[in-house]
Design an enzyme around this catalytic site. Structure first.
Site, short mmCIF file in Angstrom:
data_model
loop_
_atom_site.label_atom_id
_atom_site.label_comp_id
_atom_site.label_asym_id
_atom_site.label_seq_id
_atom_site.Cartn_x
_atom_site.Cartn_y
_atom_site.Cartn_z
CD GLU A 233 -14.41 83.54 19.38
OE1 GLU A 233 -13.90 83.02 20.39
OE2 GLU A 233 -15.19 84.50 19.43
CG ASP A 234 -12.03 87.78 19.40
OD1 ASP A 234 -11.26 86.92 19.86
OD2 ASP A 234 -12.49 88.72 20.06
CE1 TYR A 235 -3.64 87.95 17.43
CE2 TYR A 235 -3.63 85.56 17.66
CZ TYR A 235 -2.97 86.73 17.35
OH TYR A 235 -1.67 86.70 16.97
#
Ligand SMILES: *[C@@H]1O[C@H](CO)[C@@H](O)[C@H](O)[C@H]1NC(C)=O
Length: 247
Positions: A233-235
């Site tokens: 999710e961070d990407y």
């Protein structure tokens, strides 16, 4: 020359180039960090934006309580701590309650149970906290992170008008044991080398371990729910924010 010799020579040339590139990246990173990231203690400048800290917690390790405590002693005028635990029986719940009891003056709340919105367990766990967040900046920060009193000031000072996301590059504190030492070496060399080189060469590359984001930009991209379908999710969050600010 035999085929084997040719292969070995090719391998040697490849190894040599790789070696050179890695050293180049290493020196570039050291110089960049020396010039740009070594600053004096950050001062709180005028009106600071409010920050909602989201802490995804699961399980307990010996350092959890002392790591978490550093977020209760931040030197920052306006922030809330939103502790998120998925499981009612998780021992992390007791750790949270201890800290809530010890720091009654810190604006902090505990959310238990999460909300299943997708396949990403971290996002599911954070959902209730995100929905309850009252400030314009959200700071998603992993359980293993510890901070200094001025860390948040430092991050919000970087959050100028054209910026949607500020991330921190973690390094590892001294701990006992081989695994911890190995991790410390990795986070002191190979990990920052690639992130800093990416930054210097203009490649957008974000570590999701500690990430301060504008909530309105995240909400325009569909909110936290929109990222529950991804494991990394961070990407995807970083990409969505960058895409929105580039318009
Ligand atoms: C590189 O880091 C600086 C802050 O040190 C930041 O302002 C800039 O946006 C970063 N560049 C990229 C491509 O991420």
């Amino acid at each position: 020359m035999s085929l084997l010799d040719l292969c070995l020579q090719g391998l040697a040339v490849f190894g040599f180039i790789l070696f050179g590139v890695l050293w180049l990246m290493h020196f570039m990173s050291i110089i960049y960090v020396r010039l740009h990231l070594h600053r004096k203690r950050s001062e709180v400048k005028g009106q600071m934006a409010g920050v909602s800290l989201l802490k995804p917690l699961k399980g307990v390790d010996p350092n959890l309580i002392s790591n978490l405590e550093t977020f209760f002693t931040l030197d920052y005028p306006k922030y809330e701590v939103l502790l998120c635990v998925q499981d009612q029986d998780d021992p992390a719940v007791d750790v949270c309650k201890k800290l809530l009891g010890k720091y009654p003056n810190v604006d902090a709340r505990l959310f238990i149970g999460g909300k299943k919105v997708g396949i990403n367990p971290k996002i599911n766990n954070l959902m209730p906290g995100y929905e309850g967040a009252k400030y314009g900046l959200v700071w998603i920060c992993d359980s293993g992170i510890r901070v200094k009193p001025d860390s948040l000031t430092d991050m919000t000072n970087q959050m100028t008008e054209k910026v949607g996301l500020v991330h921190g590059l973690p390094y590892v504190a001294d701990r006992q044991g081989f695994a911890a030492t190995l991790e410390q070496v990795y986070f002191g060399t190979s990990h920052p080398r690639s992130y800093i080189s990416a930054n210097v060469t203009g490649i957008k590359c974000v570590t999701g371990m500690s990430c301060l984001m504008r909530k309105d930009v995240l909400d325009q991209a569909g909110g936290l729910v929109a990222f529950a379908q991804y494991i990394a999710e961070d990407y995807f969050m970083a990409k969505a924010i960058a895409d929105r600010l580039a318009r």
